[in-house]
Design a protein around this motif. Structure first.
Motif, PDB file in Angstrom:
ATOM      1  N   ARG A  28      -9.781   9.751   4.796  1.00  0.00           N
ATOM      2  CA  ARG A  28      -9.416   9.855   3.377  1.00  0.00           C
ATOM      3  C   ARG A  28      -7.956   9.457   3.151  1.00  0.00           C
ATOM      4  O   ARG A  28      -7.641   8.736   2.202  1.00  0.00           O
ATOM      5  N   TYR A  29      -7.058   9.943   3.999  1.00  0.00           N
ATOM      6  CA  TYR A  29      -5.654   9.542   3.872  1.00  0.00           C
ATOM      7  C   TYR A  29      -5.524   8.019   3.991  1.00  0.00           C
ATOM      8  O   TYR A  29      -4.766   7.385   3.246  1.00  0.00           O
ATOM      9  N   SER A  30      -6.250   7.445   4.944  1.00  0.00           N
ATOM     10  CA  SER A  30      -6.148   6.006   5.190  1.00  0.00           C
ATOM     11  C   SER A  30      -6.620   5.210   3.979  1.00  0.00           C
ATOM     12  O   SER A  30      -6.003   4.200   3.600  1.00  0.00           O
ATOM     13  N   ALA A  31      -7.717   5.656   3.369  1.00  0.00           N
ATOM     14  CA  ALA A  31      -8.217   4.958   2.181  1.00  0.00           C
ATOM     15  C   ALA A  31      -7.228   5.068   1.024  1.00  0.00           C
ATOM     16  O   ALA A  31      -6.961   4.084   0.317  1.00  0.00           O
ATOM     17  N   LEU A  32      -6.656   6.256   0.834  1.00  0.00           N
ATOM     18  CA  LEU A  32      -5.668   6.432  -0.238  1.00  0.00           C
ATOM     19  C   LEU A  32      -4.445   5.551  -0.018  1.00  0.00           C
ATOM     20  O   LEU A  32      -3.943   4.905  -0.947  1.00  0.00           O
ATOM     21  N   LEU A  33      -3.963   5.532   1.219  1.00  0.00           N
ATOM     22  CA  LEU A  33      -2.774   4.745   1.527  1.00  0.00           C
ATOM     23  C   LEU A  33      -3.061   3.254   1.383  1.00  0.00           C
ATOM     24  O   LEU A  33      -2.233   2.501   0.849  1.00  0.00           O
ATOM     25  N   ALA A  34      -4.221   2.824   1.846  1.00  0.00           N
ATOM     26  CA  ALA A  34      -4.577   1.411   1.718  1.00  0.00           C
ATOM     27  C   ALA A  34      -4.633   0.999   0.248  1.00  0.00           C
ATOM     28  O   ALA A  34      -4.116  -0.059  -0.137  1.00  0.00           O
ATOM     29  N   GLU A  35      -5.239   1.838  -0.574  1.00  0.00           N
ATOM     30  CA  GLU A  35      -5.301   1.536  -2.012  1.00  0.00           C
ATOM     31  C   GLU A  35      -3.903   1.462  -2.613  1.00  0.00           C
ATOM     32  O   GLU A  35      -3.603   0.561  -3.411  1.00  0.00           O
ATOM     33  N   ALA A  36      -3.046   2.404  -2.232  1.00  0.00           N
ATOM     34  CA  ALA A  36      -1.677   2.408  -2.755  1.00  0.00           C
ATOM     35  C   ALA A  36      -0.916   1.159  -2.330  1.00  0.00           C
ATOM     36  O   ALA A  36      -0.019   0.691  -3.041  1.00  0.00           O
ATOM     37  N   ALA A  37      -1.291   0.608  -1.169  1.00  0.00           N
ATOM     38  CA  ALA A  37      -0.631  -0.590  -0.655  1.00  0.00           C
ATOM     39  C   ALA A  37      -1.231  -1.873  -1.223  1.00  0.00           C
ATOM     40  O   ALA A  37      -0.827  -2.974  -0.830  1.00  0.00           O
ATOM     41  N   GLY A  38      -2.202  -1.730  -2.113  1.00  0.00           N
ATOM     42  CA  GLY A  38      -2.802  -2.901  -2.737  1.00  0.00           C
ATOM     43  C   GLY A  38      -3.917  -3.533  -1.938  1.00  0.00           C
ATOM     44  O   GLY A  38      -4.337  -4.659  -2.222  1.00  0.00           O
ATOM     45  N   ILE A 160       8.409  11.980   8.564  1.00  0.00           N
ATOM     46  CA  ILE A 160       8.027  10.570   8.426  1.00  0.00           C
ATOM     47  C   ILE A 160       9.200   9.769   7.862  1.00  0.00           C
ATOM     48  O   ILE A 160       9.529   8.682   8.356  1.00  0.00           O
ATOM     49  N   ARG A 161       9.858  10.322   6.844  1.00  0.00           N
ATOM     50  CA  ARG A 161      10.998   9.629   6.223  1.00  0.00           C
ATOM     51  C   ARG A 161      12.106   9.368   7.252  1.00  0.00           C
ATOM     52  O   ARG A 161      12.719   8.287   7.261  1.00  0.00           O
ATOM     53  N   SER A 162      12.350  10.339   8.108  1.00  0.00           N
ATOM     54  CA  SER A 162      13.437  10.205   9.079  1.00  0.00           C
ATOM     55  C   SER A 162      13.108   9.216  10.198  1.00  0.00           C
ATOM     56  O   SER A 162      14.011   8.793  10.927  1.00  0.00           O
ATOM     57  N   ARG A 163      11.825   8.838  10.314  1.00  0.00           N
ATOM     58  CA  ARG A 163      11.417   7.961  11.416  1.00  0.00           C
ATOM     59  C   ARG A 163      10.814   6.646  10.934  1.00  0.00           C
ATOM     60  O   ARG A 163      10.133   5.956  11.692  1.00  0.00           O
ATOM     61  N   LEU A 164      11.090   6.303   9.683  1.00  0.00           N
ATOM     62  CA  LEU A 164      10.619   5.021   9.169  1.00  0.00           C
ATOM     63  C   LEU A 164      11.261   3.885   9.961  1.00  0.00           C
ATOM     64  O   LEU A 164      12.471   3.881  10.197  1.00  0.00           O
ATOM     65  N   GLY A 165      10.438   2.955  10.378  1.00  0.00           N
ATOM     66  CA  GLY A 165      10.938   1.818  11.135  1.00  0.00           C
ATOM     67  C   GLY A 165      11.028   2.057  12.622  1.00  0.00           C
ATOM     68  O   GLY A 165      11.219   1.112  13.392  1.00  0.00           O
ATOM     69  N   SER A 166      10.901   3.308  13.052  1.00  0.00           N
ATOM     70  CA  SER A 166      10.909   3.601  14.490  1.00  0.00           C
ATOM     71  C   SER A 166       9.530   4.092  14.917  1.00  0.00           C
ATOM     72  O   SER A 166       8.781   3.383  15.586  1.00  0.00           O
ATOM     73  N   GLN A 167       9.154   5.291  14.475  1.00  0.00           N
ATOM     74  CA  GLN A 167       7.810   5.782  14.793  1.00  0.00           C
ATOM     75  C   GLN A 167       6.777   5.307  13.777  1.00  0.00           C
ATOM     76  O   GLN A 167       5.608   5.099  14.127  1.00  0.00           O
ATOM     77  N   PHE A 168       7.215   5.125  12.530  1.00  0.00           N
ATOM     78  CA  PHE A 168       6.266   4.816  11.459  1.00  0.00           C
ATOM     79  C   PHE A 168       6.603   3.494  10.778  1.00  0.00           C
ATOM     80  O   PHE A 168       7.783   3.195  10.540  1.00  0.00           O
ATOM     81  N   ASP A 169       5.559   2.739  10.477  1.00  0.00           N
ATOM     82  CA  ASP A 169       5.732   1.506   9.723  1.00  0.00           C
ATOM     83  C   ASP A 169       6.512   1.804   8.443  1.00  0.00           C
ATOM     84  O   ASP A 169       6.176   2.731   7.700  1.00  0.00           O
ATOM     85  N   ARG A 170       7.551   1.019   8.200  1.00  0.00           N
ATOM     86  CA  ARG A 170       8.450   1.330   7.095  1.00  0.00           C
ATOM     87  C   ARG A 170       7.741   1.302   5.741  1.00  0.00           C
ATOM     88  O   ARG A 170       7.901   2.210   4.921  1.00  0.00           O
ATOM     89  N   ASP A 171       6.948   0.276   5.494  1.00  0.00           N
ATOM     90  CA  ASP A 171       6.296   0.151   4.190  1.00  0.00           C
ATOM     91  C   ASP A 171       5.184   1.180   4.007  1.00  0.00           C
ATOM     92  O   ASP A 171       5.130   1.879   2.986  1.00  0.00           O
ATOM     93  N   PHE A 172       4.301   1.282   5.002  1.00  0.00           N
ATOM     94  CA  PHE A 172       3.204   2.238   4.871  1.00  0.00           C
ATOM     95  C   PHE A 172       3.731   3.671   4.858  1.00  0.00           C
ATOM     96  O   PHE A 172       3.226   4.521   4.125  1.00  0.00           O
TER      97      PHE A 172
END
Length: 283
Positions: A28-38, A160-172
């Motif tokens: 469910r999270y993945s579907a929501l995030l994918a939709e938010a990403a267009g 997640i915010r503190s690890r954008l670009g390192s552990q987590f994809d920055r845009d997603f």
């Protein structure tokens, strides 16, 4: 064919008492995030299915490790780290392998290239792996384990915010934070199905999965301690688990796939796009 894969994944989840609802939530999270990403159509449907199947390879992890109530040792964690490769090997030769392999194999890769199984970095990580990886980590942080309580949503979003670009994809990662801060994840966190929250075992915490079709008078069991619970109708109209003081017998504790939930996941994806569109969107 697709249902058989989802049933296998669900049985894996049922072996671990502290991951009740994890596959549904990540889907469910993945579907929501994918939709938010267009993302739409076949690609969105593929990601929704991939979110449910991402931990397929845990079928090869011994129960002694998968069900361990304490933190894992380094050697045990090394075994856990094999599950993406195991899942990919399980898919080999399956007609739908191309559909879900990116999420299964790459959801633990990180942008800095420091994770597993292959140490891929940045855009070398397939899109499905980058997106599902954010959702999987968030659910791990907000779910309770025997040795710690789940984090509040806000705390997990801050990590997640503190690890954008390192552990987590920055845009997603940034888009996921936006969803969370808007309260759009609240109805999924801590639930095992739409509008069905996990219920508490008096010994183990939020491990009790009450299925949609469950009714007052049914029994449910904690997959960790084996405790039996009788469902009684609550003032809110939902069945609530009340401890009986008994333990379930081996037959009662045997995992049984939630085919109704699995059917609804498939129907949700199919409503977004036909199966052939999901596959073609992966090329």
């Amino acid at each position: 064919m697709l249902a058989s894969l989802l049933v296998m994944a669900w049985v894996v989840e049922a072996r671990d008492p502290y991951t009740g609802g994890h596959l549904w939530r990540v889907s469910r999270y993945s579907a929501l995030l994918a939709e938010a990403a267009g993302i739409s159509g076949g690609a969105l449907a593929r990601i929704e299915i991939g979110g449910f199947l991402h931990d397929l390879g845990k079928i090869g992890i011994p129960d002694a490790i998968l069900r361990k109530p304490d933190k894992l040792t380094d050697d045990e964690y090394a075994v856990i780290r094999t599950h993406p490769d195991v899942g990919a090997r399980m898919l080999a030769g399956h007609p739908l392998a191309a559909l879900v392999r990116p999420a299964v194999l790459h959801h633990h890769e990180t942008p800095d290239g420091r994770c597993y199984p292959h140490g891929l970095a940045g855009d070398a990580i397939p899109l499905d792996g980058r997106l599902v990886g954010v959702c999987d980590a968030f659910d791990a942080m907000t779910s309770s384990r025997p040795y710690r309580k789940g984090m509040p949503i806000a705390q997990a979003l801050d990590i997640i915010r503190s690890r954008l670009g390192s552990q987590f994809d920055r845009d997603f990662g940034a888009q996921f934070i936006t969803l969370g801060e808007a309260g759009l994840l609240d109805h999924i966190a801590g639930h095992s199905d739409e509008a069905i929250p996990l219920q508490n075992c008096v010994m183990c915490g939020p491990t009790l999965v009450v299925r949609r079709e469950a009714q007052a008078g049914d029994e449910v069991y904690c997959r960790s301690c084996g405790g039996e619970y009788h469902l009684e109708q609550g003032d809110d109209g939902r069945p609530h688990a009340v401890p009986t003081g008994r333990k379930g017998n081996p037959a009662a504790l045997e995992p049984e796939a939630d085919t109704d939930l699995i059917s609804r996941v498939i129907q949700s994806a199919a409503a977004r796009a036909p199966l052939e569109d999901m596959i073609s969107a992966n090329h």
